[in-house]
Design a protein around this motif. Sequence first.
Motif, PDB file in Angstrom:
ATOM      1  N   THR A   9       0.855  -1.178   0.000  1.00 27.54           N
ATOM      2  CA  THR A   9       0.000   0.000   0.000  1.00 27.54           C
ATOM      3  C   THR A   9       0.894   1.231   0.000  1.00 27.54           C
ATOM      4  N   THR A  10       0.642   2.131  -0.940  1.00 28.08           N
ATOM      5  CA  THR A  10       1.497   3.303  -1.083  1.00 28.08           C
ATOM      6  C   THR A  10       0.688   4.439  -1.709  1.00 28.08           C
ATOM      7  N   THR A  11       1.359   5.528  -1.977  1.00 21.97           N
ATOM      8  CA  THR A  11       0.710   6.652  -2.649  1.00 21.97           C
ATOM      9  C   THR A  11       0.744   6.431  -4.159  1.00 21.97           C
ATOM     10  N   ASP A  12      -0.106   7.166  -4.869  1.00 28.49           N
ATOM     11  CA  ASP A  12      -0.113   7.077  -6.329  1.00 28.49           C
ATOM     12  C   ASP A  12       1.254   7.431  -6.909  1.00 28.49           C
ATOM     13  N   LEU A  63      -0.976  -4.286  -5.426  1.00 24.82           N
ATOM     14  CA  LEU A  63      -0.589  -2.901  -5.181  1.00 24.82           C
ATOM     15  C   LEU A  63      -1.836  -2.071  -4.938  1.00 24.82           C
ATOM     16  N   SER A  64      -1.887  -1.422  -3.799  1.00 21.55           N
ATOM     17  CA  SER A  64      -3.020  -0.553  -3.445  1.00 21.55           C
ATOM     18  C   SER A  64      -2.500   0.856  -3.220  1.00 21.55           C
ATOM     19  N   CYS A  65      -3.190   1.808  -3.776  1.00 21.41           N
ATOM     20  CA  CYS A  65      -2.821   3.215  -3.579  1.00 21.41           C
ATOM     21  C   CYS A  65      -3.815   3.870  -2.641  1.00 21.41           C
ATOM     22  N   ALA A 110       3.818   4.685  -6.331  1.00 16.80           N
ATOM     23  CA  ALA A 110       3.450   3.522  -7.138  1.00 16.80           C
ATOM     24  C   ALA A 110       3.845   3.730  -8.598  1.00 16.80           C
ATOM     25  N   THR A 111       3.448   4.847  -9.171  1.00 18.59           N
ATOM     26  CA  THR A 111       3.683   5.062 -10.599  1.00 18.59           C
ATOM     27  C   THR A 111       5.134   5.399 -10.919  1.00 18.59           C
TER      28      THR A 111
END
Length: 64
Positions: free
Chosen positions: A33-36, A61-63, A39-40
């Motif tokens: 789990t992270t920020t957009d 992967l969860s944002c 992640a990108t």
Amino acid sequence: MLPHAERMEREALAIDRILAAEDSNLAGLVHVTTTDAIATQYLVPRLPALRAKHPGIDCVLSCA
């Protein structure tokens, strides 16, 4: 804010260690789990290398 950024850096370095691991028998489900932005810009570009080196690992992967 700094403690959060430092924790994020530690987690990113942990991912680098996974990518550099020599054990090709790693397998299982990994939830991240992270920020957009992280992640990108950081994780998604590295996922193909992780899958190539450790095909037994499945990432979710969860944002937030």
